[in-house]
Enzyme design. Structure first.
Site, PDB file in Angstrom:
ATOM      1  N   TYR A  56       0.859  -1.183   0.000  1.00 61.92           N
ATOM      2  CA  TYR A  56       0.000   0.000   0.000  1.00 61.92           C
ATOM      3  C   TYR A  56       0.897   1.235   0.000  1.00 61.92           C
ATOM      4  CZ  TYR A  56      -3.957  -2.990   1.426  1.00 61.92           C
ATOM      5  OH  TYR A  56      -4.939  -3.954   1.518  1.00 61.92           O
ATOM      6  N   LEU A 209     -18.635  -1.643   2.328  1.00 60.23           N
ATOM      7  CA  LEU A 209     -19.389  -0.525   1.738  1.00 60.23           C
ATOM      8  C   LEU A 209     -19.071  -0.379   0.254  1.00 60.23           C
ATOM      9  CD1 LEU A 209     -19.163   2.135   4.591  1.00 60.23           C
ATOM     10  CD2 LEU A 209     -21.016   0.529   4.088  1.00 60.23           C
ATOM     11  N   ARG A 211     -16.309   0.136  -1.396  1.00 58.38           N
ATOM     12  CA  ARG A 211     -15.465   1.301  -1.677  1.00 58.38           C
ATOM     13  C   ARG A 211     -16.243   2.620  -1.644  1.00 58.38           C
ATOM     14  NH1 ARG A 211     -14.472  -3.164  -4.084  1.00 58.38           N
ATOM     15  NH2 ARG A 211     -12.369  -4.035  -4.018  1.00 58.38           N
ATOM     16  N   GLY A 212     -17.206   2.680  -0.757  1.00 61.45           N
ATOM     17  CA  GLY A 212     -18.004   3.883  -0.590  1.00 61.45           C
ATOM     18  C   GLY A 212     -19.255   3.923  -1.437  1.00 61.45           C
ATOM     19  N   SER A 215     -22.275   3.489   0.720  1.00 55.42           N
ATOM     20  CA  SER A 215     -22.148   4.185   2.001  1.00 55.42           C
ATOM     21  C   SER A 215     -23.255   5.193   2.233  1.00 55.42           C
ATOM     22  CB  SER A 215     -20.806   4.930   2.068  1.00 55.42           C
ATOM     23  OG  SER A 215     -20.794   5.997   1.124  1.00 55.42           O
TER      24      SER A 215
END
Length: 334
Positions: A56, A209, A211-212, A215
């Site tokens: 990452y 979620l 990746r949003g 959400s």
């Protein structure tokens, strides 16, 4: 904070884990100070599982978590459990070059992760995607050697199918499988989840979620930067996005009837799927973390679950969860 076991061989961890990837990479710019404050807030709230990957932002995320742990009160630092993925190969331009699961590489990756995190052991260690050129038995065997030496406590897997899970488990005890699981990514229910339950392996669910997307905060007119993975994710493109957001609006009606947010009901749904499933929330700010933690107070009865699945039926999402070129590396196709 409730706890859940990471498999029959793993540690007890918080009912929710914190996925830290977005604090360093793939979802646009992040605020380092706010990220560290969010990790601290999570630990203070009783979250014990911190998930990262050595690739990452080429080690940035591990160093960030290391800083957060160093600056946290000793009692909170000691309760933290680290989950680390390894194996993805990067280049200086940020490109991806496949995966390396050779035993020598496993030992090399672990040495760097221990240093960047500033810890004497990693609680759960797993290759991010199985290396197609190396038998999973060799990769898992190398992690087992790290367990014997005390550098790693438990062996995990990530994004693999049922056959690979069985082969790995026949090599050494596997505590946990990390894999995407959400209302709109339910592919593990067919073969993977029955296999892990048969073998006593827990699920760390990322992407709860999506990746949003589910959400309740993502809008059709949102502009995504070139450094945001979602700019090329099929589910966030054109008609796919518009269709998927209609599912979110249907879910919003269910959430409003419960007096909770869309994100909270989506996380609560994953929590409801079993005590062997630990959702990872990718909160990058204390505000979003507080919202996610509110899901722990949401109780879903049979009528709620029916309403949720009527709003977002299995298989209703438009678009794959990754670009087609990346799907071949995954253990499930949906």
């Amino acid at each position: 904070m409730r706890t859940r076991p990471l498999g029959t061989t793993g540690p007890q961890v918080s009912a929710l884990g914190l996925g830290c990837m977005g604090m360093s990479a793939l979802y646009g710019d992040a605020d380092r100070a706010e990220s560290i404050s969010t990790v601290h807030a999570a630990l203070e709230a009783g979250v014990t599982l911190l998930d990262t990957g050595d690739f990452y932002a080429m080690g940035h995320n591990e160093m960030l978590i290391g800083e957060a742990l160093r600056t946290a009160p000793a009692a909170l630092r000691e309760q933290a459990r680290t989950s680390v993925k390894f194996g993805a190969l990067r280049d200086p331009d940020g490109g991806w070059s496949g995966y390396d699961g050779r035993p020598a590489a496993v030992r090399n990756f672990a040495a760097y992760s221990l240093q960047r995190l500033g810890v004497d052991h990693i609680d759960v260690y797993r290759i991010a995607r199985a290396d197609p050129g190396v038998p999973i038995e060799e990769t898992v065997g190398a992690i087992a050697e790290l367990v014997e030496k005390g550098h790693v406590r438990h062996i995990g897997l990530s994004e693999v199918g049922a056959d690979t899970i069985r082969r790995a488990a026949a090599t050494a005890p596997i505590s946990d499988l990390q894999i995407e699981y959400s209302l709109i990514s339910r592919g593990i229910e067919d073969e993977v989840l029955p296999t892990t339950r048969e073998l006593g392996i827990s699920i760390t669910a990322y992407g709860v979620l999506s990746r949003g997307l589910i959400s309740g905060h993502f809008t059709a007119d949102r502009q995504l930067g070139a450094n945001d993975f979602r700019a090329m994710s099929p589910r966030f493109q054109g008609e796919n996005l518009r269709h998927n957001l209609t599912l979110v609006e249907a879910l919003r009606k269910v959430a409003e009837q419960k007096g909770v947010s869309v994100a909270q009901i989506a996380i609560a749904w994953v929590l409801s799927r079993g005590e062997d499933i630990v959702p990872l929330v990718g909160s990058r700010t204390r505000q979003r973390l507080a919202e996610a933690l509110g899901a722990l107070d949401v109780t879903l009865d049979a009528a709620d679950l029916t309403a949720i699945e009527e709003a977002v039926p299995d298989g209703a999402a438009a678009g794959d969860r990754y670009p087609r070129a990346q799907m071949s590396h995954l253990g499930t196709e949906r």
